[in-house]
Design an enzyme around this catalytic site. Sequence first.
Site: not given
Length: 422
Positions: A47, A50-51, A127
């Site tokens: 993840h 991905e960012h 987040e």
Amino acid sequence: MDWYEYKKENGVKLIYKRFPEFHSVAVGVFIKTGSRFENPEYAGISHFIEHLLFKGTKNRSCNEIKEAIEGVGGSFNGFTSAEGTCYWIKILDKYLNLSFDVLSDMIKNPLLKEEDIEKERNVIIEEINMYRDIPAKYVHELFDTLIFGQHPLGMPIAGTPETLTRIKREDIVDYIDKKYSGANIVVSVAGKFEVKEMKKLFDKFFDGIERKKENQFEKWDKKDNGPKVKLLIKDTEQTHISFGGFTYSYQDERKYPLSILNVILGGNMSSRLFNRIRENLGLAYEIRSFIRQYKDTGIYNISAGVSGENLEKAMVEIVKELKEIKEKGVKEDEVERAKRFLISQFLMGLEDNLEYMLWIGEQKLLKEKMEKINEIVKKVEKVKKEEVEEIAKDIYKKENSYLAVISKKGDETKLKEIIGEL
């Protein structure tokens, strides 16, 4: 044909479907890696990457990536799941070249600047903290940890602040080098395009990627029998429930009667749980059930928000409904309505070329055998009432009962007794 396929010598696969009547084309690059491919010590790295791939390449800055796509009216995003990562663009057909260029640039030439890594690390930690402050979402993270334990499937896709802090630039570079290889990449295209031109773009922009080996993950084989309860005491206005157990993988043909059972139980506003818990008893504003499936296992889940005073009552009623289905079965008209609902939702979803692209791309990435639209419809239509009832008897058991709760108060022992009645 539902789709066509093509493959480069370096292992990168292409799957595509033309919709010449559309104005747009959706392009997605899928990577066969996600949270369950990770070392738990570095949970969240898929993840995190991905960012970072949106933060700039050797050819484009972060702003240049955004301006290139949005400057011509396109939209783009990415997502990470347990078993895959995807980067996608939806754009007018005349900008197809741009979408291939940008997406391939992101996965082949990420800049990965130290300052971007530190900034994005903080963004993701915020987040995570945000989701932990939303009990309706965080309760499902607790459920996953309860049911899967220390296995990678039990870890949050975003990782934790502790695991993210451990991830260094060299870990990120090494992970991309190992996982983002030709044998693990699928490019999916759906919308308006000329096949010959699109294949040329695919060959051009996805060249230069090494094939390497197909990524592997740790298989699931550690089932710890229930009933099990995890209660998190937190000062919340509402009590949040995530209750369920193990089901079947997406490779198991029992997924079709399972899907019908899920609709009957809590898949829409006509469902038994919605009628019982909300309409008849007024115990919850929202209650629903859903299925999550992986290559080697799956879960069914019931989620609801109730007042703290009604927690035990709501759980008693949920268990009653499951027992009723298990012991008395389902009605023919319920099964038929559920079939029509599933088929209609499936077909209407595929009218969006972005959804179609994601559907065929994910199938090609994850499944050993792709299923065609008419095959899926026929398999749903063929499900018998008795098959649905067999599924209920198989999965609605006390030893397959796991409950996560976030509430101001609660009695873990009492809750365990309630779900132990199943």
